[in-house]
Each structure stands twice: as C-alpha cells, then as structure tokens.
Scaffold this active site. Structure first.
Site, PDB file in Angstrom:
ATOM      1  N   ARG A   1       0.777  -1.215  -0.222  1.00 16.16           N
ATOM      2  CA  ARG A   1      -0.061  -0.066  -0.047  1.00 16.16           C
ATOM      3  C   ARG A   1       0.912   1.272  -0.079  1.00 16.16           C
ATOM      4  O   ARG A   1       0.764   1.980  -0.665  1.00 16.16           O
ATOM      5  CB  ARG A   1      -0.866   0.020   0.997  1.00 16.16           C
ATOM      6  CG  ARG A   1      -2.217  -0.756   0.964  1.00 16.16           C
ATOM      7  CD  ARG A   1      -3.326  -0.670   2.043  1.00 16.16           C
ATOM      8  NE  ARG A   1      -2.815  -1.519   3.278  1.00 16.16           N
ATOM      9  CZ  ARG A   1      -3.066  -2.560   3.751  1.00 16.16           C
ATOM     10  NH1 ARG A   1      -3.890  -3.198   3.034  1.00 16.16           N
ATOM     11  NH2 ARG A   1      -2.779  -3.120   4.825  1.00 16.16           N
TER      12      ARG A   1
ATOM     13  N   PHE B   1     -10.827  -5.226  -6.800  1.00 16.43           N
ATOM     14  CA  PHE B   1     -10.558  -5.875  -5.432  1.00 16.43           C
ATOM     15  C   PHE B   1     -10.349  -4.984  -4.508  1.00 16.43           C
ATOM     16  O   PHE B   1      -9.413  -5.266  -3.515  1.00 16.43           O
ATOM     17  CB  PHE B   1      -9.893  -7.062  -5.524  1.00 16.43           C
ATOM     18  CG  PHE B   1     -10.296  -8.097  -6.809  1.00 16.43           C
ATOM     19  CD1 PHE B   1     -11.160  -8.905  -6.771  1.00 16.43           C
ATOM     20  CD2 PHE B   1      -9.355  -7.957  -7.951  1.00 16.43           C
ATOM     21  CE1 PHE B   1     -11.265  -9.877  -7.868  1.00 16.43           C
ATOM     22  CE2 PHE B   1      -9.447  -8.870  -8.957  1.00 16.43           C
ATOM     23  CZ  PHE B   1     -10.649  -9.867  -8.912  1.00 16.43           C
TER      24      PHE B   1
ATOM     25  N   ASP C   1     -15.231  -3.721  -5.817  1.00 17.66           N
ATOM     26  CA  ASP C   1     -15.407  -4.879  -5.118  1.00 17.66           C
ATOM     27  C   ASP C   1     -16.837  -5.357  -5.199  1.00 17.66           C
ATOM     28  O   ASP C   1     -17.924  -4.860  -5.187  1.00 17.66           O
ATOM     29  CB  ASP C   1     -14.993  -4.531  -3.538  1.00 17.66           C
ATOM     30  CG  ASP C   1     -14.508  -5.700  -2.779  1.00 17.66           C
ATOM     31  OD1 ASP C   1     -13.156  -5.803  -2.531  1.00 17.66           O
ATOM     32  OD2 ASP C   1     -15.249  -6.482  -2.629  1.00 17.66           O
ATOM     33  N   SER C   2     -16.841  -6.857  -4.784  1.00 14.13           N
ATOM     34  CA  SER C   2     -18.210  -7.431  -4.916  1.00 14.13           C
ATOM     35  C   SER C   2     -18.968  -7.310  -3.573  1.00 14.13           C
ATOM     36  O   SER C   2     -20.076  -7.688  -3.324  1.00 14.13           O
ATOM     37  CB  SER C   2     -18.110  -8.892  -5.436  1.00 14.13           C
ATOM     38  OG  SER C   2     -16.989  -9.504  -4.455  1.00 14.13           O
TER      39      SER C   2
ATOM     40  N   ASN D   1     -18.854  -7.274 -10.049  1.00 16.85           N
ATOM     41  CA  ASN D   1     -17.736  -8.455 -10.294  1.00 16.85           C
ATOM     42  C   ASN D   1     -16.412  -7.990 -11.227  1.00 16.85           C
ATOM     43  O   ASN D   1     -16.893  -7.400 -12.078  1.00 16.85           O
ATOM     44  CB  ASN D   1     -18.398  -9.641 -10.940  1.00 16.85           C
ATOM     45  CG  ASN D   1     -17.679 -10.736 -11.218  1.00 16.85           C
ATOM     46  OD1 ASN D   1     -16.209 -10.704 -11.090  1.00 16.85           O
ATOM     47  ND2 ASN D   1     -18.229 -11.903 -11.420  1.00 16.85           N
TER      48      ASN D   1
ATOM     49  N   ASP E   1      -5.872  -6.795  -6.698  1.00 20.35           N
ATOM     50  CA  ASP E   1      -5.447  -7.688  -5.718  1.00 20.35           C
ATOM     51  C   ASP E   1      -6.363  -8.788  -5.301  1.00 20.35           C
ATOM     52  O   ASP E   1      -7.405  -8.648  -4.487  1.00 20.35           O
ATOM     53  CB  ASP E   1      -5.292  -6.907  -4.465  1.00 20.35           C
ATOM     54  CG  ASP E   1      -4.609  -7.578  -3.031  1.00 20.35           C
ATOM     55  OD1 ASP E   1      -4.197  -8.592  -3.263  1.00 20.35           O
ATOM     56  OD2 ASP E   1      -4.846  -6.934  -2.091  1.00 20.35           O
TER      57      ASP E   1
ATOM     58  N   CYS F   1      -2.348 -14.081  -4.200  1.00 18.62           N
ATOM     59  CA  CYS F   1      -2.213 -14.607  -2.601  1.00 18.62           C
ATOM     60  C   CYS F   1      -2.132 -16.073  -2.555  1.00 18.62           C
ATOM     61  O   CYS F   1      -2.509 -16.620  -1.436  1.00 18.62           O
ATOM     62  CB  CYS F   1      -2.814 -13.840  -1.689  1.00 18.62           C
ATOM     63  SG  CYS F   1      -4.441 -13.892  -1.934  1.00 18.62           S
TER      64      CYS F   1
END
Ligand code: SAH
Length: 397
Positions: free
Chosen positions: A213, A229, A251-252, A280, A301, A341
C-alpha cells in the site's frame, strides 16, 4: 513423557531433516500409543532416528506438524510462551510500530507455531486456530497471547475452510474481555482505517499488503487509478494520499464498500475523486474495456483463486483473464501492480501468467519491482509455502 510416536517410511525423513514442518499422511508408516487429535507425538525415521516433536492430526493429509526439530525439546506451556515471545521480539526488531498499530504477531509455521495466527489491533488481539495441534493448546495459547500483548480483549476468527480439513468446527466471536467496539480504528503509514474484526474478511484487515500500500502512495501522483478488489479501500486511500487524479474502486462486497467509504471520509479525502463500484471485477473490467476507458495505474489484488496446488490450473485462467484485461486498459507508460496470494501457485508460474497476459494483450511490459508480504508475515527459510503473497509492478510500453 509421552510414548506416542509416528514412524516414517524409509527415505521420508529428508524433508524433516531440512526443517520443513509438515509430515504428509503418505510419509507415515505407523503410529503408536494411539495419539489423539492435536496430541504431541515424537517423529522417528524408519531407522529409529529421533527427528523432533509434532502435533498429530489424524483427519488431515498433513498428518503431523512439527513443533520442534530438537529431539530433546519438551513441548509444554513454557515452550509456547518462548515461541510467542520470540515472535513478539521479531516484530520489535523490525520496528513495526513505527509504521502501524495493527500487525501480525504470530504467523503460524514461520514463527514456529504451526496453525496459530495472531493479529494485533489496538487493545484487541485476533486469533485464528487452524490446526488440530494449535486447537489442543488453545487455552494456553490464548492466555499467553493476552499476557504477552497485554490485550484484555481477544476475538477468535477460526472461520476458515482449512479447519474442516483438520476435523475442526468453525468458531468465531469474542472469547475474552467485553465491550468490543463494532469497529476499531487503526493507523498505518499515516492513514487511518476502521476495521471490523468480527464481520470483516480474514481478521478484519489485509495486514500483509501494508508495505505494498505504501508503494502505491509513491506511484499515484497525477494518475488515473483503477483499484480492482478494493476491500475497505486500502489501495484507494493510498492512491489519493499519493496525489492520484482519480480512483475507480471495485469490489463485490457491499459491506467492504460501506467501510471503504467511511475510511475515505475518516481521512478527509475529497469523495468526488473516487468512485466506488459494487460489482464483479471480471465483468466490470470488460465493461470498462468496451467503453474504451484507459487508466495510468491499475491494481489487481484478487482473493486466493488457488488455495492449494489442486486449483492451480483453474486459477491460472482467472489470473490470466484479469491481467490481460488490465493490460488492455492501461495507457502507454501505465503501471500494473498485480498480486496473487494463492498458496497453490508459485511466483514463477504467476510471472509466466502475467507475461502471457501481456503477450495476448499485445503490449510490451517490464517488471520494475517484485513485491511480497509485509515483514510481520515472515517466511521460514525451509518452508517456502509461507511466502504466499507475490506481486509484480509492471510498466507498459
Ligand atoms: N487490496 C485489499 C484487499 C483485497 S482482498 C486491501 O489492501 O485491503 C480481495 C477482495 O476481493 C475482497 O474484498 C473481496 O470482497 C473481493 N472480491 C472477491 N471476488 C471478487 C470479484 N469476483 N469481484 C469483485 N471483488 C471480489
């Protein structure tokens, strides 16, 4: 002293001798003493060599996780106190509190306590107990976390799928202390965030992205940023702090976006500079492409598409898809900051996927920086699986 043992098949002691802490079920020839879930067993090679002490997990394909490779170690309360204290000392050594008051205190295997995660927020510790061994020592570990951190309030977030693999039920909620506020305010690299440790994802905040960040702050000046995301707005806030011209954040999760908007206000940023989109990412990126939108900096991300190697192939397609779309959405000279990740997908493969995405998008791109997880998520040298967060900064053109 315990007489419970597991005896490995011939040749299967090699990884233990290299201090890799996992004993897979296929490596175990036999057990003796009828070990119960989480109980400590001595690990012996087929020739009877004493290899260390482990927690037994009869339901998991990771049949045992090694606590100590020292055959003369005694696994007791004092042993765990020493490990958690050492983990705390490591965070002091890396001067973590200089940049944040929210950090990971114990990172499982990498801190010598397989199955235990502890994240510290101001006055609140959040624990995740992920293995039968850590579950066996649960009360001891929680007492010690309280003692060492001085936190009266402890929240458990053992609400993750891997618990099922260990034969353990989901468990979450306030377990020590009272009056947990609905949100905790943290400070990271000069920005403030609200964290919901009960209802948020993971333990409430993606602490592993802290140093990345900060990188975004340095890359955003005068750029049009797309943060895909975005969760509770970490990279969005950093983009704005770094002087971004505008940010589009997707973001969802509606809950995450609610908190994200509050985080933006908390830091006094002009809300007109950012647009939140609940949707989405796979679909939204296509919509942006179809509208010929272009950006100067894109952050991808996504969640773990491949928690284990079994999902790697399907995950590879998903990573390729979003990276290809991102490359298409970047102006010449634009920057892609892309992450995986997924524990089941290594850095080399991730880089290859991103390279294929650039090729298919018809762009030339260079890696200018490799990113990884924050320093409070250490990597055990002999346990490469603990290096799960992989990131690339690519410049197009
Ligand atoms: N970068 C964030 C963390 C991102 S975590 C930070 O620094 O805090 C991944 C996020 O992706 C979660 O917030 C989750 O809600 C979201 N997500 C998962 N699948 C998604 C999808 N298909 N489209 C949009 N968002 C998704």
């Amino acid at each position: 002293m315990t007489s419970k043992k597991i005896i490995l098949k011939p040749g299967k002691e090699k990884s233990i001798l290299h201090h890799h802490p996992w004993v897979f079920s296929g490596a175990v020839a036999s057990s003796s003493g009828n070990p119960q879930p989480g109980e400590t067993v001595e690990v012996l090679s087929s020739g009877g060599e004493r290899l260390g002490w482990a927690a037994y997990s009869p339901y998991s394909s990771i049949r045992a996780r090694v606590w100590s490779f020292d055959p003369d170690e005694v696994i007791n309360e004092e042993y765990f106190y020493r490990k958690i204290e050492a983990a705390a000392r490591l965070r002091t050594a890396i001067n973590i509190t200089k940049e944040t008051n929210a950090f990971r205190l114990v990172h499982g295997e990498a801190d010598g306590v397989p199955g235990l995660i502890v994240d510290c927020y101001p006055d609140v510790a959040v624990v995740q107990i992920l293995s039968a061994g850590a579950e066996y020592w649960r009360d001891v570990l929680i007492d010690q976390v309280q003692q060492i951190t001085g936190c009266k309030t402890v929240v458990e977030r053992s609400d993750v799928e891997v618990r099922h693999l260990e034969g353990l039920p989901i468990r979450e909620g306030l377990i020590r202390g009272e009056n947990l506020p609905p949100r905790i305010k943290i400070e990271e690299n000069g920005l403030h965030y609200w964290v919901d440790v009960i209802g948020g994802q993971k333990t409430g905040f993606y602490l592993d992205q802290r140093q990345n960040r900060k990188r975004i702050m340095a890359l955003s000046k005068d750029r049009e940023v797309l943060n895909a995301f975005c969760y509770t707005g970490g990279f969005t806030l950093c983009g704005l702090a770094g002087g971004a011209r505008s940010v589009l954040s997707i973001d969802s999760s509606a809950n995450a976006l609610t908190l994200a908007a509050e985080n933006l206000a908390l830091n006094g940023f002009n809300p007109a500079l950012n647009q939140w989109v609940e949707g989405n990412v796979f679909k939204e990126l296509r919509t942006l492409r179809d509208r010929n939108k272009q950006f100067d900096l894109i952050i991808l991300d996504p969640p773990k598409f491949a928690p284990t190697a079994a999902q790697a192939q399907k995950a590879a397609r998903a990573y390729k898809d979003i990276n290809l779309l991102a490359f298409k959405l970047l102006r010449n000279g634009g920057i892609l900051v892309t992450f995986s990740c997924s524990g089941g997908l290594g850095r080399d493969l991730f880089q290859k996927i991103v390279a294929d995405a650039a090729l298919d998008a018809g762009v030339e791109a260079k890696i200018v920086e490799m990113l990884s997880q924050s320093a409070d998520h250490p990597v055990a040298l002999n346990f490469p699986e603990s290096a799960y967060l992989k990131g690339l900064i690519c410049v197009v053109g």
